[in-house]
Design a protein around this motif. Structure first.
Motif, mmCIF file in Angstrom:
data_model
loop_
_atom_site.group_PDB
_atom_site.id
_atom_site.type_symbol
_atom_site.label_atom_id
_atom_site.label_comp_id
_atom_site.label_asym_id
_atom_site.label_seq_id
_atom_site.Cartn_x
_atom_site.Cartn_y
_atom_site.Cartn_z
ATOM 1 N N GLU A 117 3.133 -1.573 5.271
ATOM 2 C CA GLU A 117 2.316 -0.371 5.467
ATOM 3 C C GLU A 117 1.263 -0.184 6.571
ATOM 4 O O GLU A 117 0.872 -1.419 7.106
ATOM 5 C CB GLU A 117 1.536 -0.184 4.375
ATOM 6 N N LEU A 120 -3.520 3.961 4.861
ATOM 7 C CA LEU A 120 -3.820 4.154 3.313
ATOM 8 C C LEU A 120 -4.212 5.728 3.311
ATOM 9 O O LEU A 120 -4.905 6.086 3.824
ATOM 10 C CB LEU A 120 -4.710 3.217 2.917
ATOM 11 N N LYS A 148 0.428 3.365 2.585
ATOM 12 C CA LYS A 148 0.248 3.165 1.175
ATOM 13 C C LYS A 148 -0.619 4.180 0.525
ATOM 14 O O LYS A 148 -1.492 4.851 1.289
ATOM 15 C CB LYS A 148 -0.478 1.703 0.807
ATOM 16 N N ARG A 169 -8.223 -0.659 2.943
ATOM 17 C CA ARG A 169 -7.344 -0.993 3.958
ATOM 18 C C ARG A 169 -7.544 -2.170 4.917
ATOM 19 O O ARG A 169 -6.492 -2.790 5.066
ATOM 20 C CB ARG A 169 -7.309 0.227 5.050
ATOM 21 N N ASP A 172 -6.402 -5.094 2.797
ATOM 22 C CA ASP A 172 -4.734 -5.199 2.897
ATOM 23 C C ASP A 172 -4.375 -5.747 4.149
ATOM 24 O O ASP A 172 -3.178 -6.581 4.117
ATOM 25 C CB ASP A 172 -4.342 -4.097 2.508
#
Length: 252
Positions: A117, A120, A148, A169, A172
């Motif tokens: 990804e 977000l 995502k 984010r 991640d």
């Protein structure tokens, strides 16, 4: 007395105490800590607006208001509290080869692939329109071609949804390295969310051994004899970190 509130901490407490909730006595709730967290939530502007439309477990119900605060519910003995993801500067424990089980250390890194990804998209119910709205949460350099999607519970303000999305984010994207190892009873000293020091010769995180003796001149320690030879790199600073009798690191 019953008081209307949008504070996620007090929603957390209400779920634990209410007759339709956990029915817990105050002795089983970390009230002093949660009251302090409630004040911080008010300062940050955190709010929780949510309706539980189906029967869930108490633990599952607690995750919603805790999530608004970037936290998770936690059971410490017989007391329920929450642990918030925040900066910590003081390590509570130190782990190295001496207190890790042999060959248990593993270092895992999540690498980027073609389907990784690059952003977000957060969905939330807006408090003005009471409709599902979205907000893009992209870090520098991200185009959002393969974002995502995340649905929030209890956040109804766009700025709060954006701030939480940017936090998630960043988690991640940047928290992609995970260390795993097994240890003995010392593993019960560190609590979930604690900052710990980890040393290992596999990724070359420091050098470890035992302190054999100290050289003392009056009240000052002038030398330390170590069980293992250490290598010093010219031009770099070096520190000595020693575990005390409960495993807490002391830095010199």
């Amino acid at each position: 007395a019953l008081t209307a509130t949008r504070n996620p901490d007090w929603a957390f407490v209400n779920i634990l105490r209410a007759e339709y909730g956990g029915k817990l006595p105050d002795i089983n709730i970390d009230l002093e800590f949660l009251a302090a967290e409630a004040d911080l939530a008010t300062t940050r502007g955190d709010t929780f607006d949510w309706v539980y439309e189906r029967r869930v477990t108490i633990w599952e119900a607690l995750k919603a208001p805790a999530g608004v605060m970037r936290a998770v519910p936690m059971l410490n003995g017989s007391v329920i509290t929450l642990i918030r993801d925040q900066f910590r500067s003081t390590p509570s424990m130190m782990f190295a080869s001496e207190n890790m089980h042999l060959n248990s250390f593993k270092l895992e890194k999540k690498l980027n692939g073609q389907d990784t990804e690059d952003g977000l998209v957060v969905e939330y119910i807006d408090q003005t329109t009471w409709k599902t709205e979205t907000v893009n949460c992209f870090l520098d350099g991200e185009l959002g071609n393969n974002p995502k999607r995340l649905t929030l519970r209890g956040m109804t303000e766009r700025n709060s949804a954006f701030q939480f999305g940017m936090y998630q984010r960043a988690v991640d994207k940047y928290e992609r390295t995970q260390t795993k190892f097994s240890t003995g009873v010392e593993g019960t000293v560190a609590a979930y969310g604690d900052l710990v020091r980890v040393g290992s010769d596999i990724p070359r995180w420091g050098q470890s051994g035992h302190v054999k003796s100290f050289t003392v001149d009056g009240v000052n320690t002038t030398g330390v004899e170590l069980s293992e030879p250490v290598t010093f790199t010219e031009g770099e600073d070096h520190i000595l970190v020693i575990r005390n009798n409960v495993g807490t690191p002391l830095q010199y």
